[in-house]
Design a protein around this motif. Structure first.
Motif, PDB file in Angstrom:
ATOM      1  N   LYS A  75      34.489  33.836  50.775  1.00  0.00           N
ATOM      2  CA  LYS A  75      35.457  32.815  50.360  1.00  0.00           C
ATOM      3  C   LYS A  75      36.785  32.942  51.111  1.00  0.00           C
ATOM      4  O   LYS A  75      37.709  32.158  50.872  1.00  0.00           O
ATOM      5  N   GLY A  76      36.887  33.942  51.970  1.00  0.00           N
ATOM      6  CA  GLY A  76      38.093  34.113  52.758  1.00  0.00           C
ATOM      7  C   GLY A  76      39.164  34.954  52.098  1.00  0.00           C
ATOM      8  O   GLY A  76      40.301  34.995  52.591  1.00  0.00           O
ATOM      9  N   LEU A  77      38.851  35.638  51.005  1.00  0.00           N
ATOM     10  CA  LEU A  77      39.851  36.476  50.352  1.00  0.00           C
ATOM     11  C   LEU A  77      39.965  37.818  51.064  1.00  0.00           C
ATOM     12  O   LEU A  77      38.983  38.316  51.637  1.00  0.00           O
ATOM     13  N   PRO A  78      41.138  38.440  51.021  1.00  0.00           N
ATOM     14  CA  PRO A  78      41.334  39.721  51.707  1.00  0.00           C
ATOM     15  C   PRO A  78      40.784  40.881  50.889  1.00  0.00           C
ATOM     16  O   PRO A  78      41.475  41.484  50.059  1.00  0.00           O
ATOM     17  N   VAL A  79      39.531  41.207  51.108  1.00  0.00           N
ATOM     18  CA  VAL A  79      38.867  42.322  50.430  1.00  0.00           C
ATOM     19  C   VAL A  79      38.069  43.102  51.475  1.00  0.00           C
ATOM     20  O   VAL A  79      37.731  42.564  52.527  1.00  0.00           O
ATOM     21  N   PRO A  80      37.732  44.370  51.193  1.00  0.00           N
ATOM     22  CA  PRO A  80      37.004  45.197  52.164  1.00  0.00           C
ATOM     23  C   PRO A  80      35.517  45.330  51.817  1.00  0.00           C
ATOM     24  O   PRO A  80      35.130  46.208  51.044  1.00  0.00           O
ATOM     25  N   PRO A  81      34.658  44.505  52.362  1.00  0.00           N
ATOM     26  CA  PRO A  81      33.228  44.645  52.080  1.00  0.00           C
ATOM     27  C   PRO A  81      32.651  45.877  52.763  1.00  0.00           C
ATOM     28  O   PRO A  81      33.226  46.419  53.715  1.00  0.00           O
ATOM     29  N   ALA A  82      31.495  46.309  52.286  1.00  0.00           N
ATOM     30  CA  ALA A  82      30.792  47.417  52.930  1.00  0.00           C
ATOM     31  C   ALA A  82      30.195  46.953  54.255  1.00  0.00           C
ATOM     32  O   ALA A  82      29.817  45.789  54.422  1.00  0.00           O
ATOM     33  N   ILE A  83      30.116  47.890  55.201  1.00  0.00           N
ATOM     34  CA  ILE A  83      29.497  47.629  56.496  1.00  0.00           C
ATOM     35  C   ILE A  83      27.990  47.794  56.348  1.00  0.00           C
ATOM     36  O   ILE A  83      27.515  48.766  55.753  1.00  0.00           O
ATOM     37  N   LYS A  84      27.230  46.865  56.887  1.00  0.00           N
ATOM     38  CA  LYS A  84      25.770  46.976  56.887  1.00  0.00           C
ATOM     39  C   LYS A  84      25.316  47.820  58.082  1.00  0.00           C
ATOM     40  O   LYS A  84      25.881  47.722  59.173  1.00  0.00           O
ATOM     41  N   ASP A  85      24.310  48.652  57.864  1.00  0.00           N
ATOM     42  CA  ASP A  85      23.778  49.427  58.977  1.00  0.00           C
ATOM     43  C   ASP A  85      22.865  48.553  59.837  1.00  0.00           C
ATOM     44  O   ASP A  85      22.760  47.338  59.619  1.00  0.00           O
ATOM     45  N   ARG A  86      22.217  49.137  60.803  1.00  0.00           N
ATOM     46  CA  ARG A  86      21.396  48.362  61.728  1.00  0.00           C
ATOM     47  C   ARG A  86      20.214  47.685  61.045  1.00  0.00           C
ATOM     48  O   ARG A  86      19.640  46.731  61.581  1.00  0.00           O
ATOM     49  N   ASP A  87      19.855  48.162  59.843  1.00  0.00           N
ATOM     50  CA  ASP A  87      18.763  47.551  59.080  1.00  0.00           C
ATOM     51  C   ASP A  87      19.283  46.593  58.001  1.00  0.00           C
ATOM     52  O   ASP A  87      18.510  46.126  57.163  1.00  0.00           O
ATOM     53  N   GLY A  88      20.587  46.324  58.008  1.00  0.00           N
ATOM     54  CA  GLY A  88      21.160  45.400  57.027  1.00  0.00           C
ATOM     55  C   GLY A  88      21.419  46.020  55.671  1.00  0.00           C
ATOM     56  O   GLY A  88      21.615  45.298  54.690  1.00  0.00           O
ATOM     57  N   ILE A  89      21.448  47.346  55.601  1.00  0.00           N
ATOM     58  CA  ILE A  89      21.607  48.047  54.326  1.00  0.00           C
ATOM     59  C   ILE A  89      23.068  48.452  54.149  1.00  0.00           C
ATOM     60  O   ILE A  89      23.688  49.025  55.057  1.00  0.00           O
ATOM     61  N   ALA A 120      53.441  37.633  44.842  1.00  0.00           N
ATOM     62  CA  ALA A 120      52.317  37.492  45.766  1.00  0.00           C
ATOM     63  C   ALA A 120      51.050  38.127  45.195  1.00  0.00           C
ATOM     64  O   ALA A 120      49.943  37.580  45.320  1.00  0.00           O
ATOM     65  N   ALA A 121      51.198  39.279  44.561  1.00  0.00           N
ATOM     66  CA  ALA A 121      50.026  39.967  44.008  1.00  0.00           C
ATOM     67  C   ALA A 121      49.449  39.208  42.820  1.00  0.00           C
ATOM     68  O   ALA A 121      48.222  39.112  42.672  1.00  0.00           O
ATOM     69  N   GLY A 122      50.307  38.672  41.950  1.00  0.00           N
ATOM     70  CA  GLY A 122      49.814  37.867  40.840  1.00  0.00           C
ATOM     71  C   GLY A 122      49.071  36.642  41.333  1.00  0.00           C
ATOM     72  O   GLY A 122      48.026  36.257  40.787  1.00  0.00           O
ATOM     73  N   SER A 123      49.594  36.015  42.387  1.00  0.00           N
ATOM     74  CA  SER A 123      48.918  34.858  42.971  1.00  0.00           C
ATOM     75  C   SER A 123      47.574  35.264  43.558  1.00  0.00           C
ATOM     76  O   SER A 123      46.581  34.523  43.436  1.00  0.00           O
ATOM     77  N   ALA A 124      47.502  36.441  44.181  1.00  0.00           N
ATOM     78  CA  ALA A 124      46.237  36.910  44.750  1.00  0.00           C
ATOM     79  C   ALA A 124      45.187  37.122  43.663  1.00  0.00           C
ATOM     80  O   ALA A 124      44.006  36.824  43.860  1.00  0.00           O
ATOM     81  N   MET A 125      45.623  37.646  42.498  1.00  0.00           N
ATOM     82  CA  MET A 125      44.663  37.784  41.402  1.00  0.00           C
ATOM     83  C   MET A 125      44.178  36.421  40.937  1.00  0.00           C
ATOM     84  O   MET A 125      42.977  36.224  40.702  1.00  0.00           O
ATOM     85  N   GLY A 126      45.077  35.457  40.796  1.00  0.00           N
ATOM     86  CA  GLY A 126      44.664  34.125  40.393  1.00  0.00           C
ATOM     87  C   GLY A 126      43.709  33.503  41.389  1.00  0.00           C
ATOM     88  O   GLY A 126      42.715  32.856  41.010  1.00  0.00           O
ATOM     89  N   ASP A 205      55.947  41.183  52.025  1.00  0.00           N
ATOM     90  CA  ASP A 205      55.645  40.476  50.777  1.00  0.00           C
ATOM     91  C   ASP A 205      54.294  39.769  50.842  1.00  0.00           C
ATOM     92  O   ASP A 205      54.015  38.891  50.022  1.00  0.00           O
ATOM     93  N   THR A 206      53.457  40.164  51.794  1.00  0.00           N
ATOM     94  CA  THR A 206      52.152  39.525  51.980  1.00  0.00           C
ATOM     95  C   THR A 206      51.036  40.473  51.566  1.00  0.00           C
ATOM     96  O   THR A 206      51.011  41.637  51.995  1.00  0.00           O
ATOM     97  N   VAL A 207      50.119  39.997  50.740  1.00  0.00           N
ATOM     98  CA  VAL A 207      48.953  40.785  50.348  1.00  0.00           C
ATOM     99  C   VAL A 207      47.956  40.799  51.499  1.00  0.00           C
ATOM    100  O   VAL A 207      47.526  39.743  51.975  1.00  0.00           O
ATOM    101  N   THR A 208      47.598  41.998  51.958  1.00  0.00           N
ATOM    102  CA  THR A 208      46.612  42.119  53.031  1.00  0.00           C
ATOM    103  C   THR A 208      45.240  42.509  52.517  1.00  0.00           C
ATOM    104  O   THR A 208      44.235  42.289  53.205  1.00  0.00           O
TER     105      THR A 208
END
Length: 319
Positions: A75-89, A120-126, A205-208
């Motif tokens: 959805k384009g939100l600034p979050v850190p997803p896990a990296i998939k390995d070469r098998d997509g795991i 900014a952080a309250g807006s990010a939660m919303g 003042d920007t949420v990364t």
């Protein structure tokens, strides 16, 4: 974050060969927090966070957490997803623990947020809550209202080793909150449930990034804001309330979800519940953290002091 399980350079270098991320350059344990073992890993290509999930994070819950992060990332939100390995795991095993290699996000966590940063952080939660409107998976809150009484009982009178009368004070506060807790009337969605300042990375003042989703669950949406309010709007000891920060958080959140009259009327109860939840979990950790763990114990009394702000009648005897 913390380090309970050590990982040698040789083991880590072999682990990284599962991924297309380059070769190991360095790794450093991260001491803050109390939940998992975390390492900042630098390779010849980039930086990552390696997380080994310890006893409080159940392996069966990891697919929910990873699915939520993937959903928010899509959805384009600034979050850190896990990296998939070469098998997509995404979810691996390392040193007998479930483990993930996670995208490193820029920014710094805050110790003294300003009203502008709180806005900014309250807006990010919303924005996060709006993004999960079509997120189908659910997870029961493992630290929700129905778990507080059993945790109080497990701590028992050992609580009085932390402060005289702490057990009785918590029991009385819990009686009050349980009787008023909204069970069925408020909107429920996937929430973060632990959005403290150290779980929000910012540049100016920007949420990364919003990070550490390992208490994420399905629960009352505004409870998430109440947790955040108690974490952001007080000093670390819980003695001083910063009204400008607290009000800015709510204003930021209301850019996406204006609070209803019912939500406003129940906010003090939700925030008091959050105080009880964190006082209890911190007390449990205080009493049970292994002495050789590279970890910082957090003061449970700081949340007992916050409790008196939300419900003066529940003001505790701690100074």
């Amino acid at each position: 974050m913390a380090v309970y399980t050590q990982v040698s350079a040789e083991v880590l270098a072999a682990f990284l060969t599962r991924y297309d991320v380059g070769e190991l350059v360095s790794a450093k344990g991260i001491a803050e927090g109390v939940e998992n073992s975390n390492f900042l890993v630098e390779t010849t290509r980039d930086r990552f966070i390696l997380t080994l999930y310890e006893k409080r994070v159940a392996a069966a819950d990891l697919p929910f957490f990873m699915a939520l992060l993937d959903h928010l990332d899509a959805k384009g939100l600034p979050v850190p997803p896990a990296i998939k390995d070469r098998d997509g795991i995404e979810i691996q095993e390392l040193e007998g623990r479930p483990a993930c290699l996670i995208r490193f996000m820029p920014g710094v966590s805050l110790s003294h947020p300003t009203p502008a940063q709180a806005l900014a952080a309250g807006s990010a939660m919303g924005e996060m809550h709006r993004a999960v409107a079509d997120f189908a998976p659910t997870r029961e809150n493992s630290m929700g209202v129905d778990t507080w009484r059993p945790l109080l009982d497990r701590c028992g009178r050992s609580l009085d080793q932390i402060a005289p009368g702490l057990y009785d004070d918590l029991a009385a506060a819990l009686d009050h909150v349980e009787a008023r807790w909204p069970r069925d009337t408020l909107d429920r969605v996937a929430i973060h449930a632990d959005l403290f300042p150290d779980n929000v990375l910012m540049l100016g003042d920007t949420v990364t990034s919003l990070i550490d989703f390992y208490f994420a669950c399905t629960d009352i949406r505004v409870y998430d804001l109440a947790v955040m309010h108690g974490a952001w709007a007080f000093d670390g000891a819980g003695r001083n309330y910063d009204a400008a920060v607290g009000e800015a958080l709510i204003r930021g959140y209301e850019r996406h979800f204006p609070l209803s009259a019912e939500e406003r009327g129940l906010f003090a109860t939700l925030a008091s519940g959050a105080c009880i939840r964190f006082a209890l979990s911190r007390a449990w950790d205080w009493l049970n953290t292994p002495p050789d763990a590279l970890v910082m114990r957090k003061d449970p009394l700081a949340y007992m002091r916050r409790l008196g702000h939300y419900h003066p009648a529940l003001a505790m005897r701690v100074a």
